[in-house]
Enzyme design. Structure first.
Site, short mmCIF file in Angstrom:
data_model
loop_
_atom_site.label_atom_id
_atom_site.label_comp_id
_atom_site.label_asym_id
_atom_site.label_seq_id
_atom_site.Cartn_x
_atom_site.Cartn_y
_atom_site.Cartn_z
N ASP A 171 84.11 44.11 81.70
CA ASP A 171 83.36 44.51 83.02
C ASP A 171 83.98 45.42 83.77
OD1 ASP A 171 82.95 41.91 81.81
OD2 ASP A 171 82.81 40.60 83.54
N GLU A 225 77.17 34.41 84.45
CA GLU A 225 78.17 35.31 84.72
C GLU A 225 77.71 36.47 85.68
OE1 GLU A 225 81.21 34.74 81.27
OE2 GLU A 225 79.62 36.42 80.85
C1 FRU Z 1 81.89 38.69 81.73
C2 FRU Z 1 82.94 37.82 81.87
C3 FRU Z 1 83.41 37.17 83.50
C4 FRU Z 1 84.76 37.20 83.56
C5 FRU Z 1 85.28 38.17 82.89
C6 FRU Z 1 86.52 37.77 82.06
O1 FRU Z 1 82.11 39.59 80.79
O2 FRU Z 1 83.24 36.80 81.15
O3 FRU Z 1 82.55 36.34 83.57
O4 FRU Z 1 85.19 37.08 84.62
O5 FRU Z 1 84.21 38.68 81.84
O6 FRU Z 1 87.29 38.98 81.51
#
Ligand code: FRU
Length: 521
Positions: free
Chosen positions: A58, A240
């Protein structure tokens, strides 16, 4: 003329001495060589952001300050697969050319550093800076892997850190974590903005199957204000990366709020995707009367996208991660893995009696496109036309049409094809990458026909704009009303585009152009 032969012994000595230089220098030149190599790897994006080496997911903490756009991102510096998360960092003055920076946030005793946001604390409400030098404050999730492994709940908490030198160095707040919840499991991804009417910070956060809104005067002390979503929207997986954004409907003064929620799994074409809700925010919670599920992008590879904070002229600029948890760890890249989408401007527009969230590349992307020479194209019933180029792997294809029945096939000499189809029957646009190149690294990559319903596409003329960048394709219909983003890994460069008329009238494309897009690295 100098007789070069006389120089030979001297040159030999110089070369020999050079080869005896310290290990450090050798290392340096090695790493410079490695750096050069990433410009030429077959799948390396040329006009998108990707980390110098290793894994990213992300985008995080996207904020503008003093002429600089900051991009932080979920980063694993030791591997090309996901692991203990850090915040990688890059900066840009135009959102297209990026400079890699040292890692901004490292895991600590509270856990890995998961996704989150960053704000400019203009009034120094946190007290971390001064009135003259207000701090950048990052708000992120701590993920305590040990506590999770031992079966505890409450292993995700929220922490903050600040920077007084425009993002170059970061100090974690000694009072971390600032929010916890002993009973929750997926409790993460804080996205913070300043809410002028109540003179306070609002944080959107996700808690498993819903979003929460927390408020704070100083970014340190938070109270829960409201919740949204247990009964709304898609729930095929965990929620998320929320983002709550105010919009003026284009061309009016009417205000609406949009809540972005990434969901994994449960996206319309499998795995990870980003849904959105249009509604209102009253300072405490978000409400909507929306009953249908809506998606910002129908392709498989645009996830966890959120918007920049503090942008000039309040433009709402979005970037996502161009992958999908179904196969993110297995894609066939070598020294790096993961990239962002193009920076896209979000607008909320009237569509029929309702609204639609449009996302379309920021205008500066036009500056990367070599001069377009446009032409009209007419293709008879049952016919096709083929356009060949040295390579289409780093290109823009654009045209205007009012047809709803055609196919675009990107192909290469290895008999591989990426097929895009617009069909009036069923009002849909599809992307088929089952024979597009490497697909067998994970079954889910090639086995789904990606479908996008396009019921509200204008009846008259609309724009089709496509960007291809080595291992990705981004398709924008009607200036971002309908969007698809997907990864693709052909074994040889696509160098032919076949346009097929699948309608029962002549097919007309106006202002058709295809051209190279300049690299940014
Ligand atoms: C989304 C996610 C978020 C988390 C991060 C972990 O892709 O799963 O919810 O904070 O990636 O790398």
């Amino acid at each position: 003329m100098v007789n070069t032969n006389n120089w030979t012994p001297f040159l030999f000595v110089v070369l020999f001495l050079a080869s005896c230089k310290s290990d450090k220098n050798t290392e340096k030149s090695m790493s410079q060589k490695t750096n050069l190599a990433y410009y030429t790897e077959p799948y390396r994006p040329q006009f998108h952001f990707s980390p110098e080496t290793m894994w990213m997911n992300d985008p995080n903490g996207m904020v503008y300050n003093k002429g600089v756009y900051h991009l932080f991102y979920q980063y694993h510096p030791d591997s090309t697969i996901w692991g203990p998360m850090h915040w990688g960092h890059a900066t840009s003055t135009d959102l297209l050319h990026w400079q890699h920076k040292p890692i901004a946030l490292y895991p600590d005793e509270n856990g890995f550093i998961f996704s989150g946001s960053a704000v400019l604390d203009k009034q120094n409400s946190s007290g971390f800076g001064t009135d003259d030098n207000p701090p950048l404050v990052a708000i992120f999730t701590y993920h305590d892997a040990k506590s999770k492994a031992s079966g505890d709940s409450g292993f995700e908490t929220q922490g903050i850190a600040y920077s007084l030198d425009n993002g170059d160095s970061w100090t974690k707040y000694e009072g971390n974590p600032v929010i916890g919840d002993e009973n929750s499991t997926d409790f993460r991804d804080p996205k913070v903005f300043w809410y002028e009417p109540d003179q306070k910070w609002i944080m959107s956060l996700v808690a498993g199957d819903h979003a929460q809104f927390h408020g704070s005067k100083n970014l340190k002390d938070w109270e829960l204000l409201g919740e949204f979503g247990k009964e709304k929207g898609a729930h095929g997986g965990v929620w998320e990366c929320p983002d709550l954004i105010p919009f003026k409907i284009e061309g009016t003064d009417e205000e609406k709020w949009v809540l972005l929620i990434s969901i994994n799994p449960g996206a319309p074409n499998g795995g990870s995707g980003t849904q959105y809700f249009i509604g209102n925010f009253d300072g405490k919670t978000f409400t909507t009367d929306q009953t249908e599920d809506r998606w910002i992008d129908w392709g498989t590879d645009n996830y966890a996208g959120v918007t920049f904070s503090n942008t000039p002229e309040d433009e709402t600029i979005f970037m996502g991660w161009m992958s999908n948890w179904q196969y993110a760890n297995e894609t066939p890249t070598e020294s790096w893995r993961g990239a962002t989408t193009l920076p896209r401007k979000l607008t909320l527009e009237r569509v029929g009696k309702g609204y639609g969230l449009f996302n379309y590349p920021i205008e500066k992307v036009d500056g990367l496109i070599s001069e377009r020479s446009t032409k009209a194209m007419n293709i008879a019933i049952g016919d096709g036309q083929s356009i060949s180029a040295d390579s289409l792997m780093q290109s823009e294809v654009r045209f205007m049409t009012s047809s709803n029945d055609f196919q675009l096939k990107f192909g290469n000499g290895a008999d591989e094809q990426l097929v895009l189809t617009m069909k009036s029957d069923g009002n849909e646009f599809t992307l088929d990458r089952s024979r597009s190149g490497k697909t067998d690294f994970k079954e889910a990559f090639g086995n789904t026909l990606q479908q996008m319903p396009v019921p509200d596409l204008p009846k008259g003329e609309y724009e089709v704009r496509i960007f291809m960048d080595r291992s990705s394709i981004e398709i924008f219909l009607n200036k971002g009303q309908y969007v698809m983003t997907a990864q693709v890994f052909p074994n040889a460069e696509y160098n032919a585009l076949e346009i097929v008329n699948t309608s029962d009238t002549a097919l007309e494309f106006k202002e058709f152009s295809h051209g190279a897009v300049k690299g940014v690295w």
